[in-house]
Each structure stands twice: as C-alpha cells, then as structure tokens.
Write an enzyme that holds these catalytic residues in place. Sequence first.
Site, PDB file in Angstrom:
ATOM      1  N   ARG A  66      -7.612  10.307 -17.128  1.00  0.00           N
ATOM      2  CA  ARG A  66      -7.453  10.389 -15.677  1.00  0.00           C
ATOM      3  C   ARG A  66      -8.773  10.495 -14.920  1.00  0.00           C
ATOM      4  NH1 ARG A  66      -2.180  14.435 -15.298  1.00  0.00           N
ATOM      5  NH2 ARG A  66      -0.647  12.862 -15.904  1.00  0.00           N
ATOM      6  N   ARG A 123      -7.727  17.648 -18.741  1.00  0.00           N
ATOM      7  CA  ARG A 123      -6.428  17.757 -19.413  1.00  0.00           C
ATOM      8  C   ARG A 123      -5.901  16.387 -19.828  1.00  0.00           C
ATOM      9  NH1 ARG A 123      -0.865  17.516 -17.484  1.00  0.00           N
ATOM     10  NH2 ARG A 123      -1.694  17.026 -15.431  1.00  0.00           N
ATOM     11  N   HIS A 148      -4.835  17.660  -8.559  1.00  0.00           N
ATOM     12  CA  HIS A 148      -3.580  17.680  -9.306  1.00  0.00           C
ATOM     13  C   HIS A 148      -3.452  18.880 -10.232  1.00  0.00           C
ATOM     14  CE1 HIS A 148      -0.018  16.158 -11.237  1.00  0.00           C
ATOM     15  NE2 HIS A 148      -0.602  16.035 -12.408  1.00  0.00           N
ATOM     16  N   ASP A 170      -2.991  32.361  -6.321  1.00  0.00           N
ATOM     17  CA  ASP A 170      -2.803  33.807  -6.170  1.00  0.00           C
ATOM     18  C   ASP A 170      -3.136  34.583  -7.447  1.00  0.00           C
ATOM     19  OD1 ASP A 170      -1.792  33.188  -3.605  1.00  0.00           O
ATOM     20  OD2 ASP A 170       0.209  32.876  -4.448  1.00  0.00           O
ATOM     21  N   ALA A 196       5.992  28.083 -17.695  1.00  0.00           N
ATOM     22  CA  ALA A 196       5.324  29.178 -18.383  1.00  0.00           C
ATOM     23  C   ALA A 196       5.952  30.515 -18.024  1.00  0.00           C
ATOM     24  CB  ALA A 196       3.833  29.179 -18.041  1.00  0.00           C
ATOM     25  N   GLU A 221      -0.763  27.071 -15.920  1.00  0.00           N
ATOM     26  CA  GLU A 221      -1.915  26.538 -15.194  1.00  0.00           C
ATOM     27  C   GLU A 221      -2.838  27.628 -14.671  1.00  0.00           C
ATOM     28  OE1 GLU A 221      -2.952  23.207 -11.736  1.00  0.00           O
ATOM     29  OE2 GLU A 221      -0.874  23.667 -12.225  1.00  0.00           O
ATOM     30  N   HIS A 277      -5.470  13.569  -9.850  1.00  0.00           N
ATOM     31  CA  HIS A 277      -4.595  12.504 -10.336  1.00  0.00           C
ATOM     32  C   HIS A 277      -4.989  11.208  -9.631  1.00  0.00           C
ATOM     33  CE1 HIS A 277      -1.111  10.219 -11.568  1.00  0.00           C
ATOM     34  NE2 HIS A 277      -0.731  11.229 -12.330  1.00  0.00           N
ATOM     35  N   GLY A 300       6.234  13.793 -18.068  1.00  0.00           N
ATOM     36  CA  GLY A 300       6.928  14.253 -19.254  1.00  0.00           C
ATOM     37  C   GLY A 300       6.202  15.366 -19.961  1.00  0.00           C
ATOM     38  N   GLU A 304       1.158   7.635 -22.127  1.00  0.00           N
ATOM     39  CA  GLU A 304       0.396   7.833 -20.900  1.00  0.00           C
ATOM     40  C   GLU A 304      -1.091   7.765 -21.218  1.00  0.00           C
ATOM     41  OE1 GLU A 304       1.663  11.422 -18.999  1.00  0.00           O
ATOM     42  OE2 GLU A 304       3.647  10.659 -18.505  1.00  0.00           O
TER      43      GLU A 304
END
Length: 555
Positions: free
Chosen positions: A306, A402, A367, A236, A37, A391, A257, A70, A135
């Site tokens: 997940r 997600r 995660h 931060d 990003a 993120e 995860h 990926g 996935e």
Amino acid sequence: MMMTAPSAIPARRTRLLAPEPGWTAYADTVVVGSGIAGLTAALAARHAGSVLLVTKAQLADGSTRWAQGGIAAALGRGDTPEAHLADTLTAGAGLCDADAVRTLVTEGPAAVRRLIDRGAQFDTAADGRIALTREGGHHADRILHAGGDATGAEVSRALLARLDQLVDEIEVIDHALVLDLLTDADGRAAGLTLHVMGEGARDGVGAIRSRAVVLATGGLGQVFSATTNPSVATGDGVALALRAGAHVADLEFVQFHPTVLWLGDGARGQQPLISEAVRGEGAFLVDAKGERFMPALHPMGDLAPRDIVAKAIRRRATESGLDHLWLDARHFGEDKWRGRFPTIWESLHGHGIDPARDLIPVAPAAHYASGGVLTDRWGHTSIPGLYACGESACTGVHGANRLASNSLLEGLVFAERIGRDLARAFAPGGEPAPGDPVVDERPALLLSPTVRSATQQAMSEGAGVLRSAASLAGTVQALDELGRHTDDQPRTEAWEATNLQQVATAMAALATRREETRGSHWREDFPQQGDARWRVRQVLSVDTNGCTVTEEPVA
C-alpha cells in the site's frame, strides 16, 4: 536517547481536566473498545473473572464493521504460515518483530476457525470451501471475506451475537469516553476514569476500579483531515497511555490507503473506502491520460504494498496538477460488481458513480496506524496491569507498513492471548492485585474544541503521505501553538481535541527524527531507506522531565 519535547507533548503529570468521579464501578478486567480486538478480549477475559466492557458509542459502532477487504490467514491449499510470515516481513520493511509475526501467522488459522465456530459466515466457493482472494503484498490467495465486501460487518455481527449470549457475564457501558488511567502507589494500573454520555446512575464522570485494564480503542485516523476511520477514532487509548507514562512506538508509520473515493477539495472526515480487494479482483489504476502506471513501478503492479501505491498515486497526480487519479474496474460489469462488492457498489452509486461505466476517482487517505501503545506478545505494556491490543497497540507485527488484511487477524490473535494471560495473572499465586488508586495530583489540561480541525489541517499539510524536514517543522510548530489553546469547560469535544493534539504531536516528533524513507513513512528529503542505523523502533514516553525517545534495534 533524550529529546527536547515541544510543550504540546504532555508531561506525565498531566491529566485531562474533568470533574471528580461521581460514581464508581468494579470489575476484575475493564476492556475499552468494541471492535474485533475489544470484543474478543472481553470474551476471552471472562474466563479469568468479571468483565466490564466500555465502548465510546454503541457496541455495533466499532471500527471493525468498516473493514471491507477481509482477514488474512494461511488456510488455502499450498499456503503456509511461513509464506504468510515472509509476505508480512517484506511489507514491514525491516521493522517487524519477527517473533510477533510468527505468533500471528501460526496462531492465526486456529483463531479464524474459532471465529467461524462462534458463527462468523465467510463467503464460499462453488465447491463449498471458504473462498479466498488476494490483496496487495500477498503472494497467495489467503484473504477470507464475507458478504463480498462486508467482512468487518459480519465479524462484528458474530462477536456481538456471542456477547448477547453472555449478558450475565460481561457488563457493558456504552456511550462512554475514557479519560485517564488510575494507578496505585506502586504504579500498577488500578482502573480508569471515564465520562458516560447517557442517563441514569452511571452518567457523567465516573471511575472503574479493576485489576487489569485492556485498551482496544481502535485507530487515530481523525488526526488527519481525510481518513477512512469513523469520527470516534480520535486516538483516545494512545493519548491516555501517553499521559500515564506508558511507552508508545512506531507512531510515525501511518498507512494511507491508496484508493479512497475522492469527494472533492473540501471533503473532510471519514471518506468511503474502495477496498484493495477490488484491485485484487483485477481493477487497475490509470492516470490523467488513461494510462496504467503501476506495472512499470513495481513487480506486483497494482497489487504492490500500500505505501508504494499511495506514494505513486500522489506523485503521478502532483505531476499532472491533480488531487486524485482513477481506478478502472469497468470490465467487471454490473453483475460482478453487485455480487462481489455490493457495499462499495451502493456507496459509489450514492455519490453518482456507476463503476460498471465510470472511472472511480481515488486518492490516498489516512487508514491505519501501525504504531501505538508498545506491547509484548501477551499484550503487556510498560505499566503493570495495563494491556493493549488491536490498532491502539504496537505489537511489532506491522513494522513500517501493515500487510493488507493482517489487522483483523492481529485483533483476534493477541486479544485471545491477553485473555489467557489474565487467567494466569488472576490465578492463585499469580500477580498481586493493585492497591487503592493514589490521589491524582497531576496538573489538569484541556484544549479548545477548535484545536481538532486545526490539528487535522496541520497534520495533513505537513505529515501526510509525503513528508520533509520543512513540512514537519511547520507541523510541529503549529501543534506546539495549538497546545496553548486551553479551555476550562470539560466536555467530549474538548477531550477529543486534546487527545488528537497530543497524539499528533508525538507522531510528528517521531516522523521528524526518522531521517529516511521506510514503509509508510516517506521523507522527500531522505528518499532512500536507511542503513542499519535506522533499523530501529522509536519508543517514546513522557514523564515529569519531559519527553524521552529511545531507539530499540529490531531483530
């Protein structure tokens, strides 16, 4: 809706204790972060004016390089953005911003093609087409990967190579920790303060004056004892935004995860990830009896979303009196392991595990943060001139959980949109430039470096995969007490500890308020997903009156 704030949540007037800036730099846009990003935002922002890119460590140390699985995009035969949209909304458990998701999936394929044009080399199939895999949560093969299981490293390499070609257009300050936002008399972002850990004229605490600030500081996984995030992921950007009075949202939704290499009871910090793509290629979970259990719990079996898999592992392990279970991929054989997952293969062998012959011990670990600094689809936050992406942002695309491999795509799409918006804002007739920063009269705050490990322990014990009112109450109390462990020696360790404790306190507060189970937020005392009452986004901000939480309905 107002909420009484624990003293550990800073009021808006709080700033970090730091020396006065000893130097000042200038740029139209300052971008903080060197993951996908941050790099994409910097490359896009150069079309609007001068850019200064700030990174906490070295440029190549952004979180992106750790991504194994990926990047998701509807590029395969028969796949469509609408199908990708449907899978994302399902994973988000009713809390996704549908318009933001539509932006992600419709603009995503072109963004990936531009990444390829910049030199990113993804793995290909025998026919020369890009190889796509599947996935958890996806109903189509739409995951691009590189180097087998080194996608993040390849994406980072390509973007850094492009950055190297533009050294005259994008200035870089590395080994720099951002401290606080500068604002003008109208409350518009006017730059930031930071501490550079190097040598030369720009050493120590300084200030950057700018027309816009883009936060792309990555994750906050170090809030927990065990995480896949690197040591620099101390929240931060989110902490800076909190202190500045910006709105943050969805912080209670932290994705654990499910398959992180279990290294023993005393393991702390960053843990090796076993990519979900391993299960996508046919690996499966087994319990203490060597039996599969996921097929009986979800129609997608080991490729369920997940949060479902992480909770199932934790529950089955607890029932057996264990801290972990196992992943079985012995049937891959050595050739497939070495060819498809060379990075994981080397990592496992480094820990004495041969996955072609041994079961892999795994347990969930923190995660990905689905929440962050609240933005619209152009990266705007509630503070004019302050943007966020990646993120550290809450764009609404992830909702309560997600979907696998959507994060790299999000970084690409929304960072590019920020670049386009900056070109609009800086054009003649666009947004007015900020005035001089006002004198910062907020009281200074700094916590002891020892607060870091204590914060991690409190969060892991009470606000981890499985939560309850009792466990969260213990965490909130512990964090409140830690907020009183002040220090008077400004340094990186103390600033990071302060950031972690402040972000953790906001997370625990929102997790306590959400009395339901939804996505990656699991309440043992409220095991069912709530009705329309909880189909809301919790938005938190702090000001001189304390902490405010509002509930915004999700369309």
